[in-house]
Design a protein around this motif. Structure first.
Motif, PDB file in Angstrom:
ATOM      1  N   PHE A  25       0.843  -1.195   0.000  1.00 51.04           N
ATOM      2  CA  PHE A  25       0.000   0.000   0.000  1.00 51.04           C
ATOM      3  C   PHE A  25       0.878   1.244   0.000  1.00 51.04           C
ATOM      4  O   PHE A  25       1.867   1.314   0.738  1.00 51.04           O
ATOM      5  N   ASP A  26       0.509   2.203  -0.829  1.00 49.69           N
ATOM      6  CA  ASP A  26       1.161   3.510  -0.852  1.00 49.69           C
ATOM      7  C   ASP A  26       0.109   4.555  -0.530  1.00 49.69           C
ATOM      8  O   ASP A  26      -0.760   4.850  -1.365  1.00 49.69           O
ATOM      9  N   ASP A  27       0.160   5.095   0.669  1.00 47.45           N
ATOM     10  CA  ASP A  27      -0.833   6.079   1.117  1.00 47.45           C
ATOM     11  C   ASP A  27      -2.242   5.498   0.984  1.00 47.45           C
ATOM     12  O   ASP A  27      -3.146   6.130   0.422  1.00 47.45           O
ATOM     13  N   ASP A  28      -2.410   4.260   1.488  1.00 46.09           N
ATOM     14  CA  ASP A  28      -3.689   3.536   1.480  1.00 46.09           C
ATOM     15  C   ASP A  28      -4.185   3.203   0.083  1.00 46.09           C
ATOM     16  O   ASP A  28      -5.369   2.900  -0.106  1.00 46.09           O
ATOM     17  N   VAL A  29      -3.305   3.239  -0.904  1.00 44.71           N
ATOM     18  CA  VAL A  29      -3.648   2.809  -2.265  1.00 44.71           C
ATOM     19  C   VAL A  29      -2.987   1.455  -2.507  1.00 44.71           C
ATOM     20  O   VAL A  29      -1.778   1.301  -2.328  1.00 44.71           O
ATOM     21  N   LEU A  30      -3.801   0.465  -2.904  1.00 48.44           N
ATOM     22  CA  LEU A  30      -3.284  -0.871  -3.158  1.00 48.44           C
ATOM     23  C   LEU A  30      -2.408  -0.867  -4.396  1.00 48.44           C
ATOM     24  O   LEU A  30      -2.859  -0.527  -5.494  1.00 48.44           O
ATOM     25  N   ILE A  31      -1.138  -1.267  -4.237  1.00 51.00           N
ATOM     26  CA  ILE A  31      -0.179  -1.261  -5.325  1.00 51.00           C
ATOM     27  C   ILE A  31      -0.036  -2.641  -5.950  1.00 51.00           C
ATOM     28  O   ILE A  31      -0.073  -2.815  -7.158  1.00 51.00           O
ATOM     29  N   ASP A  32       0.138  -3.650  -5.116  1.00 52.06           N
ATOM     30  CA  ASP A  32       0.343  -5.013  -5.607  1.00 52.06           C
ATOM     31  C   ASP A  32      -0.063  -5.988  -4.509  1.00 52.06           C
ATOM     32  O   ASP A  32      -0.115  -5.621  -3.326  1.00 52.06           O
ATOM     33  N   GLU A  33      -0.364  -7.232  -4.903  1.00 50.73           N
ATOM     34  CA  GLU A  33      -0.751  -8.236  -3.925  1.00 50.73           C
ATOM     35  C   GLU A  33      -0.278  -9.611  -4.379  1.00 50.73           C
ATOM     36  O   GLU A  33      -0.114  -9.869  -5.576  1.00 50.73           O
TER      37      GLU A  33
END
Length: 340
Positions: free
Chosen positions: A251-259
């Motif tokens: 997460f980057d600033d509560d944004v899902l980047i990768d999982e």
């Protein structure tokens, strides 16, 4: 003939030859002003489409148009762009760029843009007008807009994807009477050109059969140099004897980047694999709650079935023992009567 006379004769011959050539080829010398008197022509030389700002539901498509001009000045030039849905044929967006008068020979670049939804494909129509008259047009098709990464989720850091080296590595750090402590190591890679900023790594330890979250953790992924892979390690605890999925997300600033996902097989009789559907088995919720319920401590609630383990009750009905006793008394009486 002296030298002076010879030179004069040669010069006269050259002048005469030039005059004959001009007469023979009347177009050899053109008036420069005639070129500007030719009607102006303008058309499309090339159209290039590139992704602009990508948002959550929509994206901007930038269009770079090369206009080719010849002849005199072309007045009141405009370029119109339209985005048409490839499936429905409906108009999605339209924009017009006012270019004005074009008098420069060669090519001129004109920038435009269209906003479309991040799904499906589109037909982009570009038309050039001069003083309200259509001069040239071109159609460009685009597809896969949904594959564009939103600007807010554009990060060079993602989970490492190796053929041998595991992205999520799980090991048992320790055990107690009923609990296992797991050490989880997650590998992330910076695929960008610059050092990355700090982002969050969030982990969920999920019981495979019930999807109940047994434990969770959050760690900070520090700055990673370009092209390098970093490993972040943390610990999770869960009841022993079960299988778990280890869900990992960046997460980057509560944004899902990768999982990504890993597994922890703590059940010796059954194994699971990441991203695989497993069969349903019984599960005891008490193993994941802090305190067992009163019903669990009492051995479970009464389900209405008869208690066959206790035969001495006040309201017990006669069974096969009473019938056998009566039959025995009748047989004894018949035997006594025959002997008498």
């Amino acid at each position: 003939m002296d030298t002076r006379t010879t030179l004069l004769a040669v010069a006269a011959a050259v002048v005469l030859a030039g005059a004959v050539g001009i007469v023979a080829v009347p177009d050899a010398i053109d008036d420069p002003r005639a070129e500007t008197d030719r009607p102006g022509q303008i058309d499309l030389a090339d159209v290039v489409v590139s992704p602009g700002e990508v948002r959550g539901e929509t994206a901007t498509l930038d269009l770079l148009v090369d206009l080719r001009h010849r002849g005199s000045t072309v007045e009141n030039v405009t370029v119109r762009h339209r985005a048409i849905d490839a499936d429905s044929g409906l108009l999605v967006d339209e924009t017009t760029v006012d270019v004005g008068d074009v008098d420069r020979e060669g090519e001129t670049t004109v920038n435009g843009s269209l906003d479309v939804e991040r799904e499906g494909g589109y037909r982009l129509e570009t038309v050039v007008y001069a003083d309200g008259q259509r001069r040239s047009e071109r159609t460009t098709r685009v597809a896969g807009v949904s594959a564009l990464t939103p600007t807010y989720a554009d990060s060079p850091v993602e989970f490492a994807d190796g053929n041998v080296w595991p992205t999520v590595a799980v090991s048992v750090a320790g055990t107690s009477e009923e609990t296992a402590t797991l050490s989880v190591s997650v590998s992330v890679t910076n695929r960008g050109d610059d050092a990355s900023e700090e982002i969050d790594l969030r982990l969920l330890l999920r019981q495979a059969d019930s999807n109940v979250i047994a434990d969770e953790a959050t760690e900070t992924v520090g700055s990673v140099r370009p092209g390098r892979t970093a490993t972040v390690t943390t610990t999770l605890e869960a009841p022993d004897g079960y299988n778990y999925y280890v869900d990992a997300a960046l997460f980057d600033d509560d944004v899902l980047i990768d999982e990504t996902q890993g597994v922890a097989n703590l059940d010796p009789q059954e194994r699971i694999t990441a991203n695989e559907t497993v069969r349903d088995v019984s599960f005891e919720i008490e193993d994941f709650s802090e305190e067992a319920g009163d019903d669990a401590l009492d051995g479970g609630a009464d389900d209405g079935a008869p208690d066959r383990g206790d035969a001495s009750t006040d309201d017990a009905t006669p069974g096969f023992g009473f019938v056998v006793a009566v039959a025995g008394l009748l047989a004894a009486a018949l035997l006594a009567r025959r002997e008498s």
